[in-house]
Design a protein around this motif. Structure first.
Motif, mmCIF file in Angstrom:
data_model
loop_
_atom_site.group_PDB
_atom_site.id
_atom_site.type_symbol
_atom_site.label_atom_id
_atom_site.label_comp_id
_atom_site.label_asym_id
_atom_site.label_seq_id
_atom_site.Cartn_x
_atom_site.Cartn_y
_atom_site.Cartn_z
ATOM 1 N N SER A 41 0.729 -1.198 0.202
ATOM 2 C CA SER A 41 0.126 0.073 -0.209
ATOM 3 C C SER A 41 0.938 1.327 0.093
ATOM 4 O O SER A 41 2.031 1.118 0.553
ATOM 5 N N TYR A 42 0.185 2.203 -0.573
ATOM 6 C CA TYR A 42 1.013 3.463 -0.518
ATOM 7 C C TYR A 42 0.374 4.673 0.310
ATOM 8 O O TYR A 42 -0.842 4.677 -0.037
ATOM 9 N N ALA A 43 1.065 5.630 0.999
ATOM 10 C CA ALA A 43 0.255 6.535 1.650
ATOM 11 C C ALA A 43 1.254 7.725 1.884
ATOM 12 O O ALA A 43 2.449 7.665 1.812
ATOM 13 N N ILE A 44 0.553 8.726 1.754
ATOM 14 C CA ILE A 44 1.081 10.184 1.698
ATOM 15 C C ILE A 44 0.513 10.698 2.896
ATOM 16 O O ILE A 44 -0.792 10.870 3.195
ATOM 17 N N ILE A 45 1.267 11.125 4.075
ATOM 18 C CA ILE A 45 1.019 11.676 5.186
ATOM 19 C C ILE A 45 1.299 13.040 5.205
ATOM 20 O O ILE A 45 2.603 13.384 5.168
ATOM 21 N N ALA A 46 0.491 14.173 5.462
ATOM 22 C CA ALA A 46 0.929 15.503 5.523
ATOM 23 C C ALA A 46 0.075 16.183 6.448
ATOM 24 O O ALA A 46 -1.130 15.820 6.809
ATOM 25 N N GLY A 73 -0.305 4.224 -12.059
ATOM 26 C CA GLY A 73 -0.662 2.968 -11.997
ATOM 27 C C GLY A 73 -0.430 2.525 -10.426
ATOM 28 O O GLY A 73 -0.737 1.296 -10.366
ATOM 29 N N ILE A 74 -0.496 3.248 -9.720
ATOM 30 C CA ILE A 74 -0.236 2.982 -8.114
ATOM 31 C C ILE A 74 -1.581 3.520 -7.453
ATOM 32 O O ILE A 74 -1.742 4.899 -7.769
ATOM 33 N N ALA A 75 -2.401 3.015 -6.629
ATOM 34 C CA ALA A 75 -3.169 3.759 -5.815
ATOM 35 C C ALA A 75 -2.759 4.074 -4.491
ATOM 36 O O ALA A 75 -2.032 3.680 -3.613
ATOM 37 N N ILE A 76 -2.766 5.326 -4.367
ATOM 38 C CA ILE A 76 -2.355 6.228 -3.077
ATOM 39 C C ILE A 76 -3.368 6.996 -2.336
ATOM 40 O O ILE A 76 -4.415 7.179 -2.709
ATOM 41 N N SER A 77 -3.121 6.499 -1.007
ATOM 42 C CA SER A 77 -3.859 6.988 0.265
ATOM 43 C C SER A 77 -3.412 8.310 0.524
ATOM 44 O O SER A 77 -2.214 8.310 1.135
ATOM 45 N N LYS A 78 -3.980 9.523 0.707
ATOM 46 C CA LYS A 78 -3.249 10.685 1.147
ATOM 47 C C LYS A 78 -4.153 11.052 2.557
ATOM 48 O O LYS A 78 -5.500 10.935 2.549
ATOM 49 N N ASN A 79 -3.456 11.225 3.490
ATOM 50 C CA ASN A 79 -4.065 11.324 4.729
ATOM 51 C C ASN A 79 -3.399 12.932 4.998
ATOM 52 O O ASN A 79 -2.302 13.264 5.189
ATOM 53 N N ILE A 80 -4.271 13.841 5.484
ATOM 54 C CA ILE A 80 -4.118 15.319 6.138
ATOM 55 C C ILE A 80 -4.677 15.201 7.535
ATOM 56 O O ILE A 80 -5.622 14.834 8.048
ATOM 57 N N GLY A 81 -3.674 15.479 8.267
ATOM 58 C CA GLY A 81 -3.716 15.730 9.652
ATOM 59 C C GLY A 81 -2.519 15.631 10.631
ATOM 60 O O GLY A 81 -1.501 15.156 9.987
ATOM 61 N N THR A 82 -2.453 15.786 11.772
ATOM 62 C CA THR A 82 -1.472 15.577 12.601
ATOM 63 C C THR A 82 -1.478 14.253 13.483
ATOM 64 O O THR A 82 -0.323 13.759 14.033
ATOM 65 N N GLN A 85 -5.099 7.002 13.270
ATOM 66 C CA GLN A 85 -5.141 5.637 13.731
ATOM 67 C C GLN A 85 -4.424 4.817 12.669
ATOM 68 O O GLN A 85 -4.302 5.050 11.628
ATOM 69 N N PHE A 86 -3.555 3.765 13.304
ATOM 70 C CA PHE A 86 -2.623 3.028 12.575
ATOM 71 C C PHE A 86 -3.425 2.118 11.372
ATOM 72 O O PHE A 86 -2.886 1.908 10.553
ATOM 73 N N ASN A 87 -4.669 1.803 11.774
ATOM 74 C CA ASN A 87 -5.467 0.755 10.820
ATOM 75 C C ASN A 87 -5.839 1.761 9.573
ATOM 76 O O ASN A 87 -6.119 0.848 8.563
#
Length: 90
Positions: A41-46, A73-82, A85-87
């Motif tokens: 899985s790919y995730a960007i955390i900002a 070609g990749i699915a990225i989950s972008k998460n905004i916040g400080t 949750q780990f899940n």
């Protein structure tokens, strides 16, 4: 490449490095790792969406804190916040 594309491109280019590390581990420890058993899985955390300074305080709700996006070609989950949750990374 724009500033918005840089983290996405870094994530996209991490897969060959990951596959290399799996290969080295298989050789070093003499066992086979089934790639079908591995979920990638790919995730960007900002902390914020952009470098722009917001004059008003904006409340970000759960619907806007996590977004899904396809990038080359990749699915990225972008998460905004400080905090998160780990899940949400799984």
């Amino acid at each position: 490449m724009t500033n918005e594309e840089e983290p996405k491109e870094q994530l996209r280019r991490s897969l060959p490095i990951f596959e290399y590390l799996i290969s080295v581990s298989e050789i070093e420890y003499e066992f086979s790792i089934l790639k079908s058993d591995i979920s990638i899985s790919y995730a960007i955390i900002a902390r914020r969406y952009s470098e722009r300074f917001d004059k008003q305080r904006v409340k970000i709700g759960p619907a806007t804190t996590q977004q899904k996006e396809m990038y080359r070609g990749i699915a990225i989950s972008k998460n905004i916040g400080t905090t998160m949750q780990f899940n949400t990374l799984l």
